[in-house]
Design a protein around this motif. Structure first.
Motif, mmCIF file in Angstrom:
data_model
loop_
_atom_site.group_PDB
_atom_site.id
_atom_site.type_symbol
_atom_site.label_atom_id
_atom_site.label_comp_id
_atom_site.label_asym_id
_atom_site.label_seq_id
_atom_site.Cartn_x
_atom_site.Cartn_y
_atom_site.Cartn_z
ATOM 1 N N VAL A 136 -34.913 -55.121 -0.385
ATOM 2 C CA VAL A 136 -35.300 -55.499 -1.751
ATOM 3 C C VAL A 136 -36.584 -54.777 -2.148
ATOM 4 C CG1 VAL A 136 -36.103 -57.411 -3.189
ATOM 5 C CG2 VAL A 136 -34.133 -57.724 -1.690
ATOM 6 N N TYR A 137 -37.525 -54.715 -1.209
ATOM 7 C CA TYR A 137 -38.789 -54.033 -1.502
ATOM 8 C C TYR A 137 -38.558 -52.559 -1.821
ATOM 9 C CZ TYR A 137 -43.438 -52.073 -0.911
ATOM 10 O OH TYR A 137 -44.607 -51.398 -1.119
ATOM 11 N N LEU A 179 -43.992 -59.601 -1.637
ATOM 12 C CA LEU A 179 -42.845 -59.415 -0.740
ATOM 13 C C LEU A 179 -43.194 -59.075 0.707
ATOM 14 C CD1 LEU A 179 -40.269 -57.439 -2.919
ATOM 15 C CD2 LEU A 179 -40.272 -59.855 -2.333
ATOM 16 N N LEU A 182 -33.518 -58.004 4.806
ATOM 17 C CA LEU A 182 -33.251 -58.195 3.378
ATOM 18 C C LEU A 182 -34.519 -57.978 2.558
ATOM 19 C CD1 LEU A 182 -31.331 -59.037 1.095
ATOM 20 C CD2 LEU A 182 -31.980 -61.427 1.550
ATOM 21 N N ILE A 183 -35.655 -58.491 3.047
ATOM 22 C CA ILE A 183 -36.931 -58.293 2.348
ATOM 23 C C ILE A 183 -37.254 -56.803 2.244
ATOM 24 C CG2 ILE A 183 -39.419 -58.646 2.532
ATOM 25 C CD1 ILE A 183 -38.822 -61.348 3.828
ATOM 26 N N ARG A 225 -35.875 -51.122 -3.015
ATOM 27 C CA ARG A 225 -35.205 -50.955 -4.311
ATOM 28 C C ARG A 225 -36.184 -51.156 -5.465
ATOM 29 N NH1 ARG A 225 -29.773 -50.678 -4.609
ATOM 30 N NH2 ARG A 225 -28.565 -51.002 -2.712
ATOM 31 N N LEU A 226 -37.077 -52.124 -5.333
ATOM 32 C CA LEU A 226 -37.996 -52.420 -6.426
ATOM 33 C C LEU A 226 -39.165 -51.442 -6.483
ATOM 34 C CD1 LEU A 226 -38.168 -56.341 -6.224
ATOM 35 C CD2 LEU A 226 -36.836 -54.931 -7.808
#
Length: 613
Positions: free
Chosen positions: A195-196, A262, A191-192, A198-199
């Motif tokens: 998210v990383y 992150l 998940l990390i 995408r950001l």
């Protein structure tokens, strides 16, 4: 258009589209199957040896050390096996790292060659909208970041992926329930990473675009440094460059803060949580049954072998994202349509050129540059083309050379459409002397024979080039150079005069023995002596090849068989010099204006006669 404005349209990219560049980059390694398979086998052996270490120590602690058996033949065998596993794991890791790096270097070499080859084959229209600095950035900087993907990311991910799987296999051999407990933390790590990605993707896209703009700014300012200094624009250019670098710094700083938030800290937090859960589990279990010290050691060791590879993988997410964005830019170049090669095999029966109802515009929604133009150029004739700036003279010749494709009408060569003639045949039969002659670093002889390399069919030796110079009365002009044909030229031939550059370009075109020679305002910015040499060379070529001279100075084409006058892309007058003067049209006006300018210039440079006393 800057790269930043282009990337703003692509920041809201679907996930599937973002994944594609990374997948395409990985597919580039497929030709290296043998190296990949060997590396994976070595990695598997290293992983097995790595997993065996904690298991051996666990058996030593629980079956020997706890019972007071510090040394025995079995312990010696376990120790020897442990040492052998360490040595084998180290050797296999070394060998697989070398092979993965060989894969990376081979992939990048092929990719750079493909990118450079595509850049040379792209149509001229592509370079109208793409700065040179941007192209250089894609060929050098972007491919360098792709190399980082294969050297530092792919190898590390594969190796650490094997280590993670090996750690869980080792845990399962000891206790499946505890293995499942540790496995529960893996989705959080994934998940990390999601998210990383995408950001960070839009941040890296903007950073790469800004770096490309910085390169473009550097390229144009250094190439035009004389103009910058002449007009005193150093401060403005420095301010523009500073704005770009400051913006790049702010974007990269945002990326660093994202990395700090992150990547390592969150993984370390998960490690602490997993270790706490492990200690709590063994503590609870100790109330029910005895817990072997060796198992605790083995699980803590395997937990470290699970977390450390995860840390290495997440630390390389930043490099992976940069490589993915760079790969997207590289593939955008590779996916661009090449200039058509025209695989026709026909040979024109003669050199007659005909433009039929030609229409052309540079931009689809832009104004017409050529409008309904029809013109016939007989073989072996001398045709002059004149007109005001922006009338479409150079564009017409660019269409003949297939640098662009007309939207309307057609161009015939010997009664055949240009698309029926091969690309190579077309370019070898036409010689071009541009207004701004581009010369490469090297000798004058190297630049003259650039189209005919040594050993190739039709290559010219120095004596042959010297004979050609003598044939067209240019020997004295080249003998005036410091070392003649061996004179070393700097970038763009900046160490010789503009007139000498034009003469080099003229001979470079003649040495190819073209059937059609185009002079695109070749005498517009040269002195009168160079113009006289060019005119004499043209008279010597008359009848031997078809001559097309786009002239700024009408004096260059007064002897032409026909003179064509263009105005806003339309053919408005055609005839000989005498006929056009008698028509009292645009040509007559242009001729009188140039005569008047020449008269004024002559009077301004003539010293006044001494007064009589």
């Amino acid at each position: 258009m800057s790269e930043v404005s282009e990337v703003r349209r692509n920041t809201q990219t679907p996930e599937a589209k973002r994944e594609r560049p990374l997948l395409r980059l990985l597919m580039l390694a497929l030709p290296e199957r043998q190296l990949l398979i060997t590396a994976l086998i070595l990695l598997l052996i290293a992983t097995v040896c790595d997993v065996a270490g904690p298991l051996l120590i666990r058996y030593y602690i629980d079956d020997h050390l706890v019972k007071g058996d510090f040394w025995s033949a079995q312990v010696a065998l376990m120790l020897s096996t442990y040492i052998v596993c360490l040595v084998v794991a180290a050797l296999c890791s070394y060998q697989q790292a070398i092979r993965l790096n060989d894969v990376a270097l081979n992939v990048i070499q092929r990719l750079r060659e493909r990118v450079y080859a595509r850049a040379l084959r792209l149509p001229t229209r592509y370079y109208d909208d793409t700065p040179t600095g941007t192209m250089i950035s894609r060929i050098t900087n972007d491919t360098e970041f792709v190399k980082e993907l294969f050297v530092h990311v792919v190898g590390a991910w594969v190796q650490n992926g094997f280590r993670v799987v090996g750690a869980f296999v080792g845990m399962a051999l000891l206790d499946v329930h505890i293995m499942l407990l540790c496995l529960a933390f893996l989705p959080l790590v994934l998940l990390i990473m999601v998210v990383y990605r995408r950001l960070s993707t839009p941040i890296y896209q903007k950073a790469r675009a800004l770096l490309s703009d910085i390169n473009s700014n550097l390229s144009e300012s250094l190439q035009g440094v004389r103009i910058v200094q002449l007009f005193g624009q150093q401060k403005e250019f420095i301010q523009r460059f500073t704005r770009l670098t400051n913006e790049h710094f702010r974007v990269r700083h945002r990326n660093l803060k994202l990395d700090a938030a992150l990547l390592r800290p969150l993984v370390d937090l998960l490690h602490s949580m997993a270790l706490t859960a492990l200690v709590f589990y063994f503590g609870q279990r100790s109330f029910v049954e005895s817990v072997e010290v060796g198992i605790i050691y083995a699980f803590i060791s395997y937990l470290g072998r699970f977390i450390e590879p995860i840390n290495e993988i997440t630390q390389r997410l930043s490099v992976m994202q940069q490589a993915s964005v760079a790969g997207e830019r590289v593939f955008r170049l590779l996916d661009s349509s090449e200039a058509p090669e025209f695989d026709g095999s026909k040979t024109p029966p003669n050199h007659r050129i005909e433009f039929r109802n030609l229409g052309f515009r540079y931009q689809d929604q832009g104004p017409d540059v050529i409008r309904s133009l029809s013109l016939e150029i007989p073989p072996g004739s001398f045709t002059g083309i004149v007109g005001h700036t922006g009338s479409g003279k150079s564009t017409l010749m660019s269409l003949l050379l297939r640098f662009y494709t007309p939207q309307r009408g057609e161009i015939l060569w010997g009664g055949m459409r240009l698309s029926e003639i091969s690309h190579i045949d077309l370019r070898t039969r036409i010689g071009l002397v541009p207004q701004d002659a581009f010369l490469f670093p090297g000798t004058v002889y190297d630049n003259i024979t650039i189209g005919r390399l040594a050993g190739e069919l039709g290559a010219r030796t120095k004596p042959e080039v010297q004979a050609l110079l003598a044939q067209y009365g240019l020997s004295a002009a080249f003998a005036a150079l410091p070392q003649g044909l061996d004179t070393e030229l700097s970038e763009r031939g900046a160490n010789i005069s503009s007139g000498q550059r034009q003469l080099v370009a003229l001979v470079r075109a003649l040495v190819r023995e073209p059937e059609i020679l185009i002079l695109d305002e070749a005498t517009a910015s040269v002195d009168s002596e160079t113009e006289r040499l060019v005119q004499r060379a043209l008279l010597g070529l008359r009848g031997k090849m078809t001559l097309i001279a786009i002239a700024h100075r009408i004096s260059t084409i007064t002897e032409a068989d026909q003179i064509v006058v263009l105005h806003h892309g339309e053919l408005i007058e055609k005839g000989t010099h005498t006929e056009l003067l008698a028509a009292h049209g645009v040509y007559n006006t242009l001729y009188k204006m140039q005569r008047q300018e020449l008269l004024i210039a002559t009077q301004a440079t003539t010293p006044p006669a001494p007064s009589e006393t």
